[in-house]
Design an enzyme around this catalytic site. Structure first.
Site: not given
Length: 253
Positions: A159, A163
């Site tokens: 993640y 991002k």
């Protein structure tokens, strides 16, 4: 200020009744924009659409999978056929997973990176030709404090990587399209009280989770929406390749 009257805005991942996408759509509608709600969840879209129509009746829903370019193109074609243009894109759709790298499978990695990063690429690439034709566009990508400080919030390394990649993608793309009247920016929230983590925590649990947040609380979805509305407005016309850090002081740079 931040008047979006007459602008057409698409928000992906807008089908969660308590998610950031809903609040972003509401915020844009409150500023006068006609809003396109996009999500893979048809039932969720209709629920959110009912809320947004209370603010602005000009709402269009499109069911699409952000990992399927044909579905994205069909959605964009529907928007242009209905309203003639597409001015604002908010790449909000995303997913996270709390897991250690040692426990992470290739499928785990692919799911989180694809939905967050590849989905942002697919939707952006599909929308860009229309914005280039118009000579105008505002693209706001949703990143995360996890992508700037290397996790330590909620979600695994996949993640954080996705991002962080979204931030770099936006900066690089800004170099390609800034002269064409299109800005690419991002919002990087810290912990937000939404459903993405699998449910809203109790007040006591939120206090524990925000011990390293200077403001001692999570952000509200409405606060995230306000940042998006600013970046989507003409007041932000001279800002591109940047991100707004919205983390209550949990990370500073």
């Amino acid at each position: 200020m931040f008047d979006l009257t007459g602008k057409i805005a698409m928000v992906t991942g807008a089908g969660s009744p308590r998610g950031i996408g809903r609040s972003i759509a509401l915020g844009l509608a409150e500023q006068g924009a006609k809003v396109v709600l996009a999500d893979i969840d048809a039932n969720g879209l209709e629920t959110v659409a009912q809320d947004v129509r209370k603010v602005n009746p000009d709402v269009l829903t499109v069911v699409m999978n952000i990992l399927k370019p044909d579905e994205i193109q069909a959605a964009v074609d529907k928007v242009v056929a209905t309203w003639g243009r597409l001015d604002i894109l908010v790449n909000n759709a995303g997913v996270t997973q709390a897991i250690r790298v040692l426990d992470m499978t290739e499928a785990d990695w692919d799911r989180v990176v694809d939905i967050n990063m590849k989905g942002t690429f697919f939707v952006t690439k599909t929308v860009l030709p229309q914005m280039l034709k118009q000579g105008y566009g505002r693209i706001v990508n949703m990143s995360s404090v996890s992508g700037k400080r290397g996790g330590g919030v909620f979600g695994g390394a996949h993640y954080s990587a996705a991002k962080a990649g979204i931030l770099a993608f936006g900066k690089a793309l800004s170099r390609e399209v800034a002269a064409k009247g299109i800005t690419i920016n991002a919002v990087a929230p810290g912990m937000v009280a939404t459903d993405i983590r699998g449910g809203l925590e109790s007040e006591e649990d939120q206090k524990k989770m925000t011990m390293d947040v200077l403001m001692n609380r999570m952000a509200t979805p409405a606060e995230v929406a306000a940042c998006v509305a600013f970046l989507a407005s003409d007041e932000a016309a001279y800002i591109t390749g940047e991100e707004i850090d919205l983390n209550g002081g949990s990370h500073m740079d």
